[in-house]
Design an enzyme around this catalytic site. Structure first.
Site, PDB file in Angstrom:
ATOM      1  N   GLU A   1     -20.629   0.512  -7.129  1.00 41.30           N
ATOM      2  CA  GLU A   1     -21.840   0.147  -6.389  1.00 41.30           C
ATOM      3  C   GLU A   1     -22.981   0.255  -7.400  1.00 41.30           C
ATOM      4  O   GLU A   1     -23.404   1.351  -7.750  1.00 41.30           O
ATOM      5  CB  GLU A   1     -22.014   1.149  -5.237  1.00 41.30           C
ATOM      6  CG  GLU A   1     -23.020   0.802  -4.203  1.00 41.30           C
ATOM      7  CD  GLU A   1     -23.120   1.899  -3.143  1.00 41.30           C
ATOM      8  OE1 GLU A   1     -24.249   2.107  -2.657  1.00 41.30           O
ATOM      9  OE2 GLU A   1     -22.111   2.531  -2.812  1.00 41.30           O
TER      10      GLU A   1
ATOM     11  N   ASP B   1     -32.453   6.848   0.277  1.00 38.83           N
ATOM     12  CA  ASP B   1     -31.904   7.719  -0.756  1.00 38.83           C
ATOM     13  C   ASP B   1     -32.704   9.006  -0.902  1.00 38.83           C
ATOM     14  O   ASP B   1     -33.913   9.046  -0.685  1.00 38.83           O
ATOM     15  CB  ASP B   1     -31.873   6.971  -2.100  1.00 38.83           C
ATOM     16  CG  ASP B   1     -30.827   5.878  -2.093  1.00 38.83           C
ATOM     17  OD1 ASP B   1     -29.659   6.200  -1.868  1.00 38.83           O
ATOM     18  OD2 ASP B   1     -31.182   4.703  -2.302  1.00 38.83           O
TER      19      ASP B   1
END
Length: 246
Positions: A34, A45
């Site tokens: 990824e 995140d």
């Protein structure tokens, strides 16, 4: 065999290192890379990956760097781009998909696009035969899960808890796992908070794990040499791959 998806932020500290690290991670057991597209506001995140995004941008990251790195990795391993809609929108989603097709990138993970908006993008993804990874979360109802997973592709990204990546939260996911599997045969992978300590427990009942912060914290550790970063990250990858398949 349960799969391991590994996230790294592109071009930290440079393009050549990203390529070396990715291919080493493949040798250590990472099934899918990824590759993160640096962005100034990575809302899903936690602080580790947020800092990595900031470092990449301060180093002068441009999309041409992502494309160069991808052109050298994607022919050698299964790869997805992970990023937020803003860069994809400004460059043009179809332009991105054309690049993905050119380099052999197999799809995208765009966490800030709700299911309904992702449906509007589906014709573009279908045109280039690329996957747009679907997300499910513990907060979703059964009806919403059914809607999201029915036509999912490649794998379903199950968010382990409500929150951001890298935090150590834990929730009972038995019900959501059963619900997803009731409506879809697509492999189900769990992300958020997965590391070498939690992976074995989190992998129960699912088909794979997605690991980001546990790798990236070493990627942005300036006390480590390039070789030490690769060694440490690959050691963790190998340990996780073994533990989730015990």
């Amino acid at each position: 065999m349960k799969n391991l998806v590994g996230y790294i932020t592109s071009s930290i500290p440079d393009n050549n290192f990203s390529v070396d690290l990715a291919l080493s991670m493949k040798d250590a057991g990472v099934d899918t890379l990824e590759l993160g597209v640096p962005f100034s506001d990575p809302v899903a995140d936690g602080p580790v990956i947020e800092k990595a995004n900031q470092v990449a941008l301060e180093n002068g990251f441009k999309l041409k760097d992502l494309f160069e790195v991808s052109s050298r990795i994607a022919p050698n391993m299964d790869m997805l781009w992970m990023g937020y809609m803003n860069p994809f929108y400004h460059y043009g989603i179809e332009n991105f998909l054309q690049k993905a097709d050119e380099y052999g990138v197999n799809g995208m993970i765009i966490p800030d696009v709700p299911f309904e908006e992702a449906e509007l993008l589906k014709p573009y993804f279908q045109k280039y035969k690329k996957a747009n990874i679907s997300f499910v979360a513990p907060t979703h109802t059964e009806n919403r899960i059914k809607k999201i997973v029915t036509n999912s592709e490649k794998f379903i990204y199950m968010v382990a808890y409500a929150g951001i990546t890298g935090s150590g939260k834990s929730e009972d996911l038995t019900t959501i796992i059963e619900t997803v599997k009731k409506y879809s045969k697509t492999p189900l992978y769990i992300g958020f908070g997965v590391d070498e300590k939690t992976c074995k427990d989190k992998a129960k009942g699912v088909d794979g794990v997605i690991v980001g912060s546990a790798f990236v914290k070493h990627l942005i550790d300036d006390s480590l040499s390039h070789n030490e970063k690769i060694t440490r990250i690959c050691s963790i990858a190998k340990e996780i791959k073994e533990k989730i398949n015990e």
